[in-house]
Scaffold this motif. Structure first.
Motif, short mmCIF file in Angstrom:
data_model
loop_
_atom_site.label_atom_id
_atom_site.label_comp_id
_atom_site.label_asym_id
_atom_site.label_seq_id
_atom_site.Cartn_x
_atom_site.Cartn_y
_atom_site.Cartn_z
N PRO B 93 -53.01 -79.61 76.65
CA PRO B 93 -52.47 -79.34 78.00
C PRO B 93 -52.57 -77.86 78.34
N VAL B 94 -52.73 -77.62 79.61
CA VAL B 94 -52.82 -76.23 80.10
C VAL B 94 -51.83 -76.04 81.23
N GLU B 95 -51.41 -74.82 81.42
CA GLU B 95 -50.53 -74.50 82.54
C GLU B 95 -51.38 -74.03 83.70
N LEU B 96 -51.15 -74.61 84.87
CA LEU B 96 -51.93 -74.25 86.05
C LEU B 96 -51.28 -73.06 86.76
N ALA B 97 -51.98 -72.54 87.72
CA ALA B 97 -51.52 -71.34 88.42
C ALA B 97 -50.19 -71.57 89.12
N ASP B 98 -49.92 -72.82 89.52
CA ASP B 98 -48.67 -73.08 90.24
C ASP B 98 -47.50 -73.35 89.31
N GLY B 99 -47.73 -73.22 87.99
CA GLY B 99 -46.64 -73.42 87.04
C GLY B 99 -46.54 -74.84 86.52
N SER B 100 -47.29 -75.77 87.12
CA SER B 100 -47.28 -77.14 86.62
C SER B 100 -48.24 -77.25 85.43
N TYR B 101 -48.18 -78.39 84.77
CA TYR B 101 -49.01 -78.59 83.59
C TYR B 101 -49.98 -79.76 83.83
N ALA B 102 -51.11 -79.68 83.17
CA ALA B 102 -52.09 -80.74 83.29
C ALA B 102 -52.85 -80.84 81.97
N ARG B 103 -53.36 -82.04 81.72
CA ARG B 103 -54.17 -82.23 80.51
C ARG B 103 -55.63 -82.35 80.92
N PRO B 104 -56.48 -81.43 80.47
CA PRO B 104 -57.91 -81.57 80.77
C PRO B 104 -58.50 -82.73 79.95
N VAL B 105 -59.34 -83.50 80.56
CA VAL B 105 -60.05 -84.55 79.84
C VAL B 105 -61.55 -84.38 80.11
N ARG B 106 -62.34 -84.64 79.08
CA ARG B 106 -63.78 -84.48 79.23
C ARG B 106 -64.45 -85.82 78.92
N LEU B 107 -65.23 -86.28 79.88
CA LEU B 107 -65.98 -87.52 79.71
C LEU B 107 -67.44 -87.15 79.47
N ARG B 108 -68.04 -87.73 78.42
CA ARG B 108 -69.45 -87.49 78.14
C ARG B 108 -70.14 -88.83 77.99
N TRP B 109 -71.27 -88.97 78.64
CA TRP B 109 -72.04 -90.20 78.51
C TRP B 109 -73.52 -89.88 78.74
N ASN B 110 -74.36 -90.83 78.44
CA ASN B 110 -75.80 -90.65 78.59
C ASN B 110 -76.35 -91.71 79.53
N ASN B 111 -77.21 -91.27 80.43
CA ASN B 111 -77.95 -92.20 81.28
C ASN B 111 -79.41 -92.20 80.79
N THR B 112 -79.91 -93.35 80.49
CA THR B 112 -81.29 -93.45 80.02
C THR B 112 -82.06 -94.43 80.91
N THR B 113 -83.09 -93.93 81.53
CA THR B 113 -83.92 -94.78 82.39
C THR B 113 -85.34 -94.79 81.82
N HIS B 114 -85.89 -95.95 81.71
CA HIS B 114 -87.19 -96.13 81.06
C HIS B 114 -88.17 -96.79 82.03
N TRP B 115 -89.29 -96.09 82.30
CA TRP B 115 -90.36 -96.67 83.09
C TRP B 115 -91.60 -96.80 82.19
N ALA B 116 -92.47 -97.71 82.51
CA ALA B 116 -93.70 -97.86 81.71
C ALA B 116 -94.84 -98.37 82.59
N ASP B 117 -96.03 -97.89 82.26
CA ASP B 117 -97.25 -98.44 82.85
C ASP B 117 -97.94 -99.19 81.71
N VAL B 118 -97.82 -100.48 81.72
CA VAL B 118 -98.29 -101.30 80.59
C VAL B 118 -99.81 -101.18 80.43
N LYS B 119 -100.53 -101.13 81.55
CA LYS B 119 -101.99 -101.08 81.48
C LYS B 119 -102.47 -99.80 80.80
N LYS B 120 -101.86 -98.69 81.13
CA LYS B 120 -102.28 -97.41 80.56
C LYS B 120 -101.54 -97.10 79.26
N GLY B 121 -100.51 -97.89 78.96
CA GLY B 121 -99.76 -97.64 77.73
C GLY B 121 -98.96 -96.36 77.78
N THR B 122 -98.52 -95.97 78.96
CA THR B 122 -97.71 -94.75 79.07
C THR B 122 -96.26 -95.10 79.39
#
Lengths: 167, 141
Positions: B93-122
């Protein structure tokens, strides 16, 4: 008048409701200064975090005030010397603006003299604008018990006023 | 007695409770105005983060166009688009400028997008880690 859900300015809402909220705080505290402290803490918490919650905003702010008052009692219970000083304040302080009508003035002076459990019901019903069901939820009693305490309070106030009239 | 109750209630309602003293309103104003300023600042941070994401998307689009121009008629087709479950970090938890308190939370995730050209094998795989920070207000007693 009591709609705190909308995005209105807190100053306007507080100007309309501050006096009645302070009375609710006052009947749970031992001095005017304590009532102001409780009201400040409870109102800020209500406005920041609770006013958008579903339900009756009156019940929410009353709960917030009650919680702040109980917290203050817990903190000050250790300070017995100060308790004695503020107890004297509780006996003499006025909760209402002076009234020209003697009957109203008697009523204003009599309300603080009611037993606490009856006074709570009267204050929450009149100035908290709560139903007996909602008062019951606040005080952890049944609605019927709340209604009974209201009737006892009315009887007691009647006796106080009659006694003052015949003084 | 019961007949008298409604009149008595009306008289009670006629009483005027004392208003809060001026310093109470001033103290509330300090706390709530600081709170409002803090919220506005958080809003600006989110808008800034959104701007970065938009810029990244534009750069990716430019990259695709360049690829198409260089390699000729490559026809990528979408194979998969996945978003991994987010990891949640609860920070101190951290104290904010106004004297109130808050808990920072960090979300981490991965986005994976896959394209393919089957004919060219790429294949083209867009692997994009994402992170979002937020503050959860804490009530203090």
């Amino acid at each position: 008048m009591f709609d705190a859900h909308s995005d209105q300015d807190w100053k306007a809402w507080f100007a309309d409701n501050g006096a009645r909220l302070r009375l609710i705080a006052r009947q749970w505290t031992r001095s005017d200064a304590d009532a102001d402290d409780v009201l400040q803490e409870a109102f800020v918490r209500f406005w920041k975090h609770q006013r958008h919650l579903p339900g009756n905003p009156n019940a929410l702010i009353v709960t917030s005030i009650r919680r702040s008052a109980m917290d203050l009692h817990r903190r000050t219970d250790r300070r017995t010397v100060r308790e004695k000083a503020v107890a004297a304040d509780a006996d003499t302080a006025m909760w209402f603006e002076p009234e020209a009508d003697p009957r109203l003035q008697s009523l204003a002076q009599s309300l603080p003299l009611l037993p606490e459990e009856q006074r709570e019901v009267v204050v929450l019903k009149i100035w908290g604008d709560l139903t007996f069901d909602e008062i019951g939820e606040q005080m952890k009693i049944s609605p019927n018990t709340a209604a009974s305490r209201w009737r006892y309070a009315m009887e007691a106030l009647k006796k106080f006023i009659n006694a003052r009239t015949h003084e | 007695m019961n007949d008298e109750l409604p009149d008595f209630e009306a008289e009670l309602r006629a009483l005027r409770p004392k208003a809060p003293r001026g310093h109470v309103t001033a103290a509330i104003a300090r706390e709530l105005d600081a709170h409002a300023a803090s919220k506005a600042k958080r809003g600006r941070i989110i808008a800034w983060a959104s701007g970065l994401a938009s810029a990244a998307a534009v750069m990716l689009g430019v990259f695709f166009v360049a690829q198409r121009d260089e390699l000729g008629p490559i026809r990528y087709e979408l194979v998969s688009a996945e978003q991994a479950p987010a990891n949640l970090d609860l920070l101190a938890p951290v104290e904010l400028a106004d004297g109130s308190y808050a808990r920072p939370v960090r979300l981490r995730w991965n986005n994976t997008t896959h394209w393919a050209d089957v004919k060219k094998g790429t294949h083209l795989i867009d692997y994009r880690p994402a992170e979002q920070l937020a503050l959860i207000p804490l009530e203090t007693y």
